[in-house]
Design a protein around this motif. Structure first.
Motif, mmCIF file in Angstrom:
data_model
loop_
_atom_site.group_PDB
_atom_site.id
_atom_site.type_symbol
_atom_site.label_atom_id
_atom_site.label_comp_id
_atom_site.label_asym_id
_atom_site.label_seq_id
_atom_site.Cartn_x
_atom_site.Cartn_y
_atom_site.Cartn_z
ATOM 1 N N ILE A 1 15.749 26.152 -36.574
ATOM 2 C CA ILE A 1 14.489 25.442 -36.347
ATOM 3 C C ILE A 1 13.294 26.356 -36.578
ATOM 4 C CG2 ILE A 1 13.097 24.292 -34.571
ATOM 5 C CD1 ILE A 1 15.704 23.268 -33.343
ATOM 6 N N ARG A 2 13.413 27.644 -36.153
ATOM 7 C CA ARG A 2 12.279 28.568 -36.261
ATOM 8 C C ARG A 2 12.106 29.148 -37.660
ATOM 9 N NH1 ARG A 2 12.978 32.981 -33.703
ATOM 10 N NH2 ARG A 2 15.126 32.700 -33.026
ATOM 11 N N HIS A 3 13.208 29.359 -38.361
ATOM 12 C CA HIS A 3 13.136 30.065 -39.650
ATOM 13 C C HIS A 3 13.285 29.144 -40.867
ATOM 14 C CE1 HIS A 3 13.127 34.047 -37.812
ATOM 15 N NE2 HIS A 3 14.048 33.613 -36.975
ATOM 16 N N ALA A 4 13.566 27.870 -40.656
ATOM 17 C CA ALA A 4 13.690 26.931 -41.784
ATOM 18 C C ALA A 4 13.150 25.579 -41.342
ATOM 19 C CB ALA A 4 15.146 26.831 -42.244
ATOM 20 N N ARG A 5 11.827 25.453 -41.363
ATOM 21 C CA ARG A 5 11.193 24.211 -40.924
ATOM 22 C C ARG A 5 11.622 23.021 -41.795
ATOM 23 N NH1 ARG A 5 6.199 24.264 -42.212
ATOM 24 N NH2 ARG A 5 6.301 26.189 -43.449
ATOM 25 N N ASN A 6 11.817 21.894 -41.130
ATOM 26 C CA ASN A 6 12.163 20.629 -41.806
ATOM 27 C C ASN A 6 13.452 20.745 -42.620
ATOM 28 O OD1 ASN A 6 9.759 19.468 -40.806
ATOM 29 N ND2 ASN A 6 8.598 20.256 -42.542
ATOM 30 N N SER A 7 14.351 21.599 -42.198
ATOM 31 C CA SER A 7 15.633 21.722 -42.893
ATOM 32 C C SER A 7 16.654 20.766 -42.290
ATOM 33 C CB SER A 7 16.151 23.168 -42.793
ATOM 34 O OG SER A 7 16.398 23.515 -41.447
ATOM 35 N N ASN B 1 22.239 25.372 -42.233
ATOM 36 C CA ASN B 1 20.959 24.713 -42.489
ATOM 37 C C ASN B 1 20.551 24.926 -43.940
ATOM 38 O OD1 ASN B 1 20.212 27.549 -41.115
ATOM 39 N ND2 ASN B 1 18.628 27.057 -42.627
ATOM 40 N N THR B 2 19.782 23.992 -44.478
ATOM 41 C CA THR B 2 19.265 24.103 -45.838
ATOM 42 C C THR B 2 18.052 25.033 -45.850
ATOM 43 O OG1 THR B 2 17.910 22.120 -45.510
ATOM 44 C CG2 THR B 2 20.125 21.825 -46.436
ATOM 45 N N ARG B 3 17.452 25.225 -47.050
ATOM 46 C CA ARG B 3 16.342 26.166 -47.195
ATOM 47 C C ARG B 3 15.150 25.763 -46.340
ATOM 48 N NH1 ARG B 3 14.855 29.593 -51.396
ATOM 49 N NH2 ARG B 3 16.523 28.764 -52.687
ATOM 50 N N GLY B 4 14.783 24.494 -46.323
ATOM 51 C CA GLY B 4 13.646 24.037 -45.546
ATOM 52 C C GLY B 4 12.318 24.481 -46.130
ATOM 53 N N ASP B 5 11.280 24.479 -45.277
ATOM 54 C CA ASP B 5 9.920 24.828 -45.691
ATOM 55 C C ASP B 5 9.508 26.225 -45.234
ATOM 56 O OD1 ASP B 5 9.740 22.319 -46.806
ATOM 57 O OD2 ASP B 5 8.831 21.416 -45.020
ATOM 58 N N GLY B 6 10.468 27.062 -44.947
ATOM 59 C CA GLY B 6 10.139 28.429 -44.551
ATOM 60 C C GLY B 6 9.984 28.573 -43.056
ATOM 61 N N PRO B 7 9.737 29.787 -42.575
ATOM 62 C CA PRO B 7 9.645 30.032 -41.129
ATOM 63 C C PRO B 7 8.359 29.486 -40.538
ATOM 64 C CG PRO B 7 9.170 32.032 -42.349
ATOM 65 C CD PRO B 7 9.626 31.011 -43.364
ATOM 66 N N THR B 8 8.383 29.259 -39.234
ATOM 67 C CA THR B 8 7.191 28.842 -38.511
ATOM 68 C C THR B 8 6.244 30.023 -38.356
ATOM 69 O OG1 THR B 8 8.205 29.323 -36.377
ATOM 70 C CG2 THR B 8 8.517 27.109 -37.265
#
Length: 426
Positions: A335-341, A360-367
């Protein structure tokens, strides 16, 4: 640094110049150039004998690389040369032609300033100050000896000449000392920062181990309480047992109570005043559903998949707690390191072990909070501690698609994970 970056553009990435090597190159090139200029001007302009001019100039410029290795020797030797070099010039030239640039010839002044700069950057400020005062004293001695012993009759311009050198050398000295002290302060701050980071890492590891110890203590204390109750109530639940068996149950109950007393004493040491929230029952692997529901309510895209044999009937409490904490930490990291993953949690039981995977997938990067963290990787350390405390193993790393995966194998019994379980982690 600027010169290093300029030269680094013409070198391969794996052959960058070392700053120390670059400094040596600059000093040697400067020494060779000043030798040619200082000796030639001493001969052609000041009428000095060729052999003496070349020899003293060679010694003078040699104090530049010497100051790189032995700053004190460089300061002493250069001061002697500053006293000897003005005495070899022609008296007629000193009296009539070049009185304004005696006893400090311009090339000799530049060379000595280089010496002061090198010593100021590499040695204690006192040694650099001795190089400045020694060279000034040497030039004053040359004026005195030249006037009274060698019949040099210059005007009052040598005083101005020495004052000019003193101002230039003093300014260079101050600048060099300021730069050196600034570098020293930066290196000390960097060292303190590294020490603080190391101490923080050790403290976090110790706190995590203490937390694991407290939770395992609670599990053992709970088990000992069950043993005490069962042993104490056995003669009443099973009427008709003989006195010898009843006495054995009583001994078991007494041993369990003694162990509980000792465990409570240990608990008072392990717990602190702020640990009252940890007195609640410890979570189990079956509580992962509630953890996932809380994450979903917060807008996290997470799925949970169970497969294999039923877990809870044959799962030790310590293993269930370790599995829950590993999933909790892996979910928090995602949750902290891959937002919206998209996060996938899989739990499978079989072959005497529990296999856990959190991907987890790549997501939008860290918070923003994760980007400002100065100490990373402590969560992975805690998960490894959790797995190791119950005889399990863990693996973590990047996936091919750019996401992150945490896999753990926890044994159902006290035995080590099987070869098949280890194969799944490799």
């Amino acid at each position: 640094m600027v010169v290093n970056r300029m030269l680094g553009r013409f070198l391969p990435p794996d052959r960058r110049l070392n700053p120390a090597a670059l400094a040596w190159i600059v000093v040697v090139i400067a020494a060779i150039g000043m030798l040619a200029i200082e000796s030639s001007i001493a001969v052609s302009v000041y009428g000095a004998p060729v052999a003496l001019a070349f020899g003293l100039s060679l010694i003078h410029v040699g104090t530049m690389p010497l100051s790189m290795l032995r700053p004190l020797f460089g300061a002493i030797l250069s001061s002697f040369v500053c006293a000897a070099l003005p005495l070899i010039v022609s008296p007629a030239i000193v009296s009539h032609t070049s009185g304004g640039t005696w006893p400090w010839m311009v090339p000799a002044l530049i060379t000595q300033v280089f010496v002061v700069l090198i010593i100021g950057l590499r040695a204690h400020w006192g040694i650099a100050l001795s190089a400045v005062l020694g060279s000034i004293g040497g030039s004053v001695l040359a004026v005195v000896l030249g006037r009274w012993l060698l019949d040099h009759r210059p005007s009052e311009s040598p005083v101005i000449n020495i004052m000019i050198y003193a101002c230039v050398a003093g300014g260079i000295y101050v600048a060099a000392v300021v730069v050196q002290q600034g570098q020293l302060i930066r290196s000390q701050l960097l060292q303190e920062k590294e020490n603080t980071a190391e101490e923080h890492s050790k403290r976090v590891t110790i706190e995590e181990r203490a937390r694991i110890a407290r939770e395992l203590h609670d599990i053992v204390a709970h088990s000992m309480s069950i043993i005490n109750i069962q042993a104490s109530s056995a003669p009443f639940r099973h009427p008709g047992v003989d006195a010898e068996v009843a006495k054995e149950f009583e001994d078991i109950s007494t041993s369990a109570r003694t162990a509980l007393t000792e465990m409570r004493g240990l608990l008072s040491v392990l717990r602190n005043d702020e640990a009252s929230s940890e007195l609640a029952p410890q979570p189990k692997l079956s509580d992962v559903e509630a953890l996932v529901d809380q994450a979903r309510q917060a807008g996290v895209h997470v799925t949970l998949e169970r497969s294999g044999e039923p877990v809870e009937p044959q799962l030790r409490e310590s293993t269930g707690l370790a599995g829950y904490r590993i999933i909790q930490e892996a979910l928090s990291n995602a949750i902290r390191h891959a937002r919206n993953s998209d996060i996938a949690i899989r739990i499978r039981c079989g072959g005497g072990s529990v296999w856990i995977s959190v991907t987890n997938t790549r997501g939008d990067g860290p918070t923003a909070a994760a980007q400002s963290e100065s100490h990373r990787g402590q969560g992975l350390v805690g998960m490894r501690e959790r797995a190791g405390s119950v005889g399990g193993e863990i693996r973590s790393g990047r996936t091919i698609s750019g996401g992150f995966e945490v896999e753990a194998v926890l044994p159902l019994s006290l035995t080590e994970p099987t070869a098949d379980d280890r194969q799944e982690l490799t």
